[in-house]
Motif scaffolding. Structure first.
Motif, PDB file in Angstrom:
ATOM      1  N   ASP A  96       0.813  -1.222   0.000  1.00 22.04           N
ATOM      2  CA  ASP A  96       0.000   0.000   0.000  1.00 22.04           C
ATOM      3  C   ASP A  96       0.847   1.274   0.000  1.00 22.04           C
ATOM      4  OD1 ASP A  96       0.832  -0.561   2.619  1.00 22.04           O
ATOM      5  OD2 ASP A  96      -0.916   0.388   3.522  1.00 22.04           O
ATOM      6  N   ALA A  97       1.962   1.269   0.735  1.00 22.86           N
ATOM      7  CA  ALA A  97       2.834   2.445   0.716  1.00 22.86           C
ATOM      8  C   ALA A  97       3.476   2.625  -0.657  1.00 22.86           C
ATOM      9  CB  ALA A  97       3.923   2.318   1.787  1.00 22.86           C
ATOM     10  N   ALA A  98       3.786   1.511  -1.330  1.00 20.50           N
ATOM     11  CA  ALA A  98       4.353   1.593  -2.682  1.00 20.50           C
ATOM     12  C   ALA A  98       3.352   2.214  -3.650  1.00 20.50           C
ATOM     13  CB  ALA A  98       4.765   0.207  -3.159  1.00 20.50           C
ATOM     14  N   LEU A  99       2.075   1.899  -3.469  1.00 18.21           N
ATOM     15  CA  LEU A  99       1.035   2.479  -4.327  1.00 18.21           C
ATOM     16  C   LEU A  99       0.967   3.995  -4.131  1.00 18.21           C
ATOM     17  CD1 LEU A  99      -1.256   1.491  -6.316  1.00 18.21           C
ATOM     18  CD2 LEU A  99      -2.799   1.740  -4.358  1.00 18.21           C
ATOM     19  N   GLN A 100       0.985   4.424  -2.869  1.00 14.09           N
ATOM     20  CA  GLN A 100       0.981   5.863  -2.571  1.00 14.09           C
ATOM     21  C   GLN A 100       2.244   6.536  -3.106  1.00 14.09           C
ATOM     22  OE1 GLN A 100      -1.113   7.939  -0.848  1.00 14.09           O
ATOM     23  NE2 GLN A 100      -2.675   6.503  -0.152  1.00 14.09           N
ATOM     24  N   ALA A 101       3.373   5.847  -2.943  1.00 11.84           N
ATOM     25  CA  ALA A 101       4.639   6.410  -3.416  1.00 11.84           C
ATOM     26  C   ALA A 101       4.629   6.587  -4.923  1.00 11.84           C
ATOM     27  CB  ALA A 101       5.800   5.506  -2.991  1.00 11.84           C
ATOM     28  N   LEU A 102       4.104   5.606  -5.616  1.00 13.35           N
ATOM     29  CA  LEU A 102       4.058   5.658  -7.078  1.00 13.35           C
ATOM     30  C   LEU A 102       3.265   6.865  -7.561  1.00 13.35           C
ATOM     31  CD1 LEU A 102       5.018   4.049  -9.541  1.00 13.35           C
ATOM     32  CD2 LEU A 102       2.923   2.697  -9.394  1.00 13.35           C
ATOM     33  N   GLY A 103       2.191   7.189  -6.851  1.00 18.00           N
ATOM     34  CA  GLY A 103       1.375   8.343  -7.222  1.00 18.00           C
ATOM     35  C   GLY A 103       1.920   9.668  -6.731  1.00 18.00           C
TER      36      GLY A 103
END
Length: 229
Positions: A96-103
């Motif tokens: 989930d943090a990777a998803l936020q980071a990607l955006g």
């Protein structure tokens, strides 16, 4: 045909569904939430929305698109669960943090930290995204770092001391990862009124852009634009 991506941001307190950066619905999660319940609530909450694929951010290590271990703050039974089969559409899943980071990424070398139920973390540079597990780092008085920076830290320290602790830890982590900047996301960031140099606030809606980017492909090779390590 333009893809219609449903972005699912699974947290320890809520599951957020995003059809766009502004079109959001949610339902509670928690320690009793299991895969079958998530799917049932997802279908119920997303009723009326049209989408042909999904991007899921999940609060545990994800290896090659598969959940590697059961999360700390949800129920059991997630390892090996087939989201694509359950939803009947193609699904890509990352931490989930990777998803936020990607955006949240906008160039250079970025460290993302999610201040929520725990401590999410990821590092991004160029077209590479590396999910991290910084929450388990040993910290003060025998605690790990997420016990100080996450929601437990607010209860332990009080808001004033917690803010100082966040500023100190984030500055040190930025140095350690040689990051050009740090983006802070998660539900607790709204309590921060001052930020150290090189630190900026993200937004939960960045998860939608992250989900869209997760499905982006190179026009020539048809391979994903982003390499998830």
């Amino acid at each position: 045909m333009k893809r219609k991506v449903l972005v699912v941001d699974v947290g320890g307190t809520y599951v957020k569904l995003l059809r766009s950066s502004r079109d959001e619905r949610e339902f509670p999660s928690g320690p009793r939430l299991k895969p079958q319940q998530l799917i049932a609530k997802l279908k119920e909450t997303a009723r009326g929305w049209k989408f042909d694929r999904a991007a899921i951010g999940f609060p545990t290590p994800v290896r090659k698109g598969r959940i590697a271990k059961d999360p700390k703050h949800l129920g059991k039974g997630w390892i090996g669960f087939n989201f694509a089969r359950a939803l009947g559409i193609p699904v890509r899943i990352v931490n989930d943090a990777a998803l936020q980071a990607l955006g949240s990424y906008h160039g250079g070398r970025m460290l993302f930290l999610g201040l929520g139920t725990g401590l999410g973390s990821a590092l991004a540079w160029d077209k590479i995204l590396m999910p991290l597990e910084l929450g388990d780092l040993p910290y003060r008085h025998g605690h790990n770092i997420e016990n100080y920076l996450g929601i437990p830290g607010l209860a332990l320290l009080g808001e004033k001391k917690w803010k100082r602790e966040v500023a100190y830890a984030v500055t040190e982590l930025r140095k350690s990862f040689v990051a050009d900047y740090v983006v802070l996301g998660g539900g607790s960031v709204k309590k921060l009124d001052q930020l150290p140099h090189g630190v900026e606030l993200g937004h939960n809606r960045n998860a939608f852009l992250g989900g869209v980017r997760l499905w982006q492909t190179d026009t020539h090779t048809r391979r994903p634009k982003w390499q998830i390590l």
